[in-house]
Design a protein around this motif. Structure first.
Motif, short mmCIF file in Angstrom:
data_model
loop_
_atom_site.label_atom_id
_atom_site.label_comp_id
_atom_site.label_asym_id
_atom_site.label_seq_id
_atom_site.Cartn_x
_atom_site.Cartn_y
_atom_site.Cartn_z
N THR A 58 0.85 -1.19 0.00
CA THR A 58 0.00 0.00 0.00
C THR A 58 0.88 1.25 0.00
N SER A 59 1.12 1.79 1.16
CA SER A 59 2.03 2.94 1.31
C SER A 59 2.46 2.99 2.77
N ILE A 61 -0.40 4.40 5.08
CA ILE A 61 -1.45 3.45 5.46
C ILE A 61 -0.89 2.41 6.43
N THR A 110 -7.36 5.77 3.68
CA THR A 110 -7.27 4.67 2.72
C THR A 110 -8.01 5.02 1.43
N CYS A 146 -5.97 7.68 -0.47
CA CYS A 146 -4.77 7.13 -1.10
C CYS A 146 -5.13 6.25 -2.30
N HIS A 147 -6.30 5.63 -2.24
CA HIS A 147 -6.72 4.77 -3.36
C HIS A 147 -7.08 5.61 -4.58
#
Length: 181
Positions: free
Chosen positions: A80-81, A84, A127, A130-131
């Motif tokens: 993810t990052s 997150i 989340t 970021c998505h």
């Protein structure tokens, strides 16, 4: 004089940030281990090596609690990052307390829920943000509110006369009389 950070210690500045944790471990080894022996021989604290079962439990706990958890966290950051992954770490306390409520029937006050709900919402909002990299929910909300406010005050024309609704310029360039012949 070093105050405990690499920025405040000009002697350690060439090491960079990567070399600093090694020296923290070295300082702990050199300065804290003698304290164990000092406490043991003065009689303030009895120090003894654990038996095999306790030592095996300590090693398994260290492997699962440190190595496996760090590996899973880094893998989650990779998938993810890092943002997150770090926010997911903040969910461990509310999730463990919820597990205690379900498994051991422990009761908590409403203050726990008042603190846990914003943690969950912030994790899910970050989340989503970021998505969808190009999505700006604040701007979308402002546009919708602006459209809602401006729509109410807009004056709409009501066709009162059929003459006012007819187009003066024909749409296809051919009048109905020319098409009939």
């Amino acid at each position: 004089m070093c105050l405990g950070t690499p920025q405040s210690c000009p002697v350690l500045e060439p090491l960079g940030f990567e070399g600093w944790p090694c020296f923290v471990g070295l300082f702990n080894l050199l300065l804290l281990w003698p304290g164990f022996f000092l406490l043991h021989y003065t009689g303030f604290e009895d120090f003894e090596f654990p038996n095999k079962v306790v030592l095996m439990c300590i090693i398994i706990n260290g492997l699962i609690g440190t190595v496996l958890s760090e590996f899973l966290w880094l893998w989650g950051c990779f998938l993810t990052s890092s943002l997150i992954g770090t926010l997911a770490l903040s969910l461990t306390i509310p999730l463990s307390i919820i597990a205690d409520m379900c498994m051991q029937k422990v009761q908590f006050s409403w203050l726990f829920f008042a603190g846990a709900i914003p943690v969950f919402f912030s994790f899910f909002i970050v989340t989503l943000l970021c998505h969808y990299n190009n999505w700006d929910p604040v701007m979308v909300g402002i546009r919708r509110i602006f459209a809602f406010i401006c729509r109410k005050h807009r004056i709409q024309r009501v066709p009162e006369d059929s003459e006012q609704c007819e187009s003066l310029i024909p749409m296809h360039g051919v009048s109905q009389e020319d098409g009939a012949s």
